[in-house]
Scaffold this active site. Structure first.
Site, PDB file in Angstrom:
ATOM      1  N   ASP A   5       1.094  -1.219  -0.121  1.00 21.65           N
ATOM      2  CA  ASP A   5       0.169  -0.098   0.203  1.00 21.65           C
ATOM      3  C   ASP A   5       1.269   1.244  -0.028  1.00 21.65           C
ATOM      4  O   ASP A   5       0.319   2.231   0.868  1.00 21.65           O
ATOM      5  CB  ASP A   5      -1.026  -0.154   1.265  1.00 21.65           C
ATOM      6  N   GLU A  17     -11.069   0.096  -3.222  1.00 19.99           N
ATOM      7  CA  GLU A  17     -10.529   1.037  -2.323  1.00 19.99           C
ATOM      8  C   GLU A  17      -9.432   1.365  -2.730  1.00 19.99           C
ATOM      9  O   GLU A  17      -9.174   1.360  -4.188  1.00 19.99           O
ATOM     10  CB  GLU A  17      -9.689  -0.717  -1.329  1.00 19.99           C
TER      11      GLU A  17
END
Length: 538
Positions: free
Chosen positions: A64, A219
């Site tokens: 991420d 997301e």
């Protein structure tokens, strides 16, 4: 008749000799990637020294990625999950060579997922989805006037049930966070409180139902203004599960409030086959290079090495005449030209050396500590003294270190104070670890989160040096009671390729770890690490 159980017992007692891996042979497995220029301690290095680079740009468990261009500097941080201190900030000048600056988060907020690093009016912010009680998520903020800290204490923004924030300033001059969903909420001018309600923002582009993915899971929204357009880059398809699931899509609008149009080239990045070198590629951020070229930074699992976690990847991007962009790197199996216009800086950091205070939080972090356990360490010169916790490695909140090599050796000297138990592990979570433990009179074997009680070996120990060799997920253990002059080969090898998220959940990686439990402290010193040539299966 010798049974399989008898054979295991003999191996554990050292009665059956097994050959050590031939590290120096240089044998190359059939699926080996192109040759690399080794970095410090032989660790993986993206920069090949000839104007090209080979992914990953940050090896090991760095998922991420959130990246900030700050003048001529680039800063990046990653999900730190249950590691404390956490949120290590990394620095680069050229997008390829990265070194750690230090941890931004000291306070224990529980599980931490994909964060967003940004700068607004001279101040740095990190927006943090966290689950401190295990009962639900909220988004917190920390800030600093210098990227190197000190960073503020966390502020709870009260955005409950949300993850994956992405900060942007709208055309109206106001600040917003986008979150999973894809939804948005307005922030106060100081960025430390909300000033509106959470609302739906964008209904993402949907892939065909027959595609093999984990789930839809929109997301990781990351936003960027360019030429009057606000570009929204999103992940869909699930971040693990099938290798072909995760992907990168994009949309754009003239306003932070929409309407949004889908990119006609969606998905911009996707793993098409399990034969590719990088799986589950997604969660991307667009960033401008030093010379004005454009790039995409995202994460992916390495084929056959999910144990290393999601690693950070860099792919070139081209803007097209219709105002959209496309990715140019393909499956990332080959070297690519480096970003232009910057002088390479240092790369990586040495893992070997004393377990000093300066390495705490940068290299070594507790896994899932209780609040009081953050005070379990003290230093005596170059020795780290670890107070005991728990009753076994499973609940000991071990000190863990991220590694990024497919094959490596790690060793450490362990000294036991009266009543102590300590050891060296490969640790995923309390349900998944392997390793050796030592008490004053016993050597213990941990395999797949269980102690093999039948494999206990009597051995008086006050001080021991322990060595672990992980050769492409095949782990060999040795230990020495005379400072490394002679070594005892432990009789059990362990295959660990299944110790990853798709089996045990949690989105973590298999880390080198040190534990201490029992009734006394464990003294740790002289940690050594080196990457080695892969030989397993050669």
């Amino acid at each position: 008749m010798t049974t399989r159980r008898d054979l295991f017992k003999a191996m554990a007692a050292g009665a059956v000799a097994l050959p050590l891996p031939a590290f120096a042979t240089g044998a190359t497995p059939p699926s080996a990637p192109p040759a690399r220029v080794p970095g410090v301690e032989g660790q993986r290095k993206a920069d090949l020294g000839d104007g090209t680079y080979l992914n990953p740009i940050v090896a090991g468990d760095h998922p991420d990625p959130t990246i900030l261009k700050d003048g001529d500097d680039y800063y990046m941080t990653f999900s730190s999950f249950l590691a404390y201190p956490g949120l290590v900030v990394w620095h680069s000048k050229d997008l390829v060579n990265w070194t750690p600056v230090g941890p931004a988060l000291q306070q224990n907020l529980g599980d931490i997922w994909a964060v967003d690093l940004c700068k607004h009016e001279g101040r740095y912010f990190i927006y943090i989805p966290a689950n401190p009680t295990g009962q639900g998520w909220s988004i917190y903020a920390i800030w600093a006037d210098d990227i190197r800290g000190p960073w503020s204490a966390p502020v709870d923004l009260g955005i409950s049930g949300c993850i994956d924030p992405g900060h942007v300033v709208g055309e109206d001059g106001r600040r917003y966070l986008f979150v999973n969903g894809i939804r948005k909420i307005r922030l106060a001018d100081d960025g430390l409180a909300t000033a509106g309600e959470l609302e739906d923002s964008y209904r993402p582009w949907r892939y065909p139902d027959h595609w093999i993915t984990e789930n839809f899971a929109p997301e990781g929204p990351k936003l960027l203004w360019r030429d009057g357009w606000l570009y929204l880059v999103t992940a869909v398809g699930g971040t693990a599960g099938p290798a072909t699931g995760h992907m990168v899509i994009a949309a754009r609008s003239r306003s932070v409030h929409g309407p949004w149009e889908h990119c006609p080239r969606n998905p911009l990045v996707r793993t098409l086959s399990a034969h590719e070198p990088w799986w589950s590629r997604g969660h991307a951020t667009l960033v401008e290079g030093p010379a004005g070229d454009w790039w995409m930074v995202y994460h992916g699992y390495e084929n056959g090495f999910r144990t290393l976690g999601r690693q950070t990847l860099l792919e070139p991007v081209e803007w097209t005449g219709d105002g959209w962009f496309r990715a140019l790197g393909g499956d990332l199996s080959r070297p690519l030209p480096k970003p232009r216009g910057a002088t390479p800086g240092p790369n990586g950091h040495a893992l070997s050396g004393p377990l000093s205070r300066e390495r705490f939080g940068v290299q070594w972090s507790f896994h899932q500590p209780r609040p009081e356990e953050m005070q379990r360490v003290r230093w005596e010169g170059d020795t780290l003294v670890l107070a005991p916790a728990g009753r076994s490695p499973a609940d000991s909140a071990p000190l863990a270190c991220i590694v990024g090599d497919r094959a490596y050796q790690a060793e450490v000297t362990i000294e036991l104070e009266p009543g102590a138990e300590g050891g060296l592990l490969l640790y995923y979570n309390p349900k998944a670890f392997v390793g050796l433990g030592f008490t004053a009179d016993t050597v213990k074997t941990f395999q797949y989160a269980e102690e093999l009680a039948w494999a206990r070996q009597p051995r008086a120990t006050r001080q021991v040096r322990v060595r672990m060799t992980n050769d492409a997920n095949v782990v060999t253990w040795e230990y020495s009671h005379d400072g490394g002059r002679s070594w005892t080969l432990h009789g059990t090898r362990m295959e660990v390729s299944g110790m990853h998220h798709n089996v045990f959940g949690g989105f973590l990686s298999l880390r080198v770890a040190l534990y201490g439990t029992g009734g006394g402290a464990v003294r740790l010193r002289d940690f050594a690490y080196r990457a080695i040539a892969e030989t397993a299966g050669a």
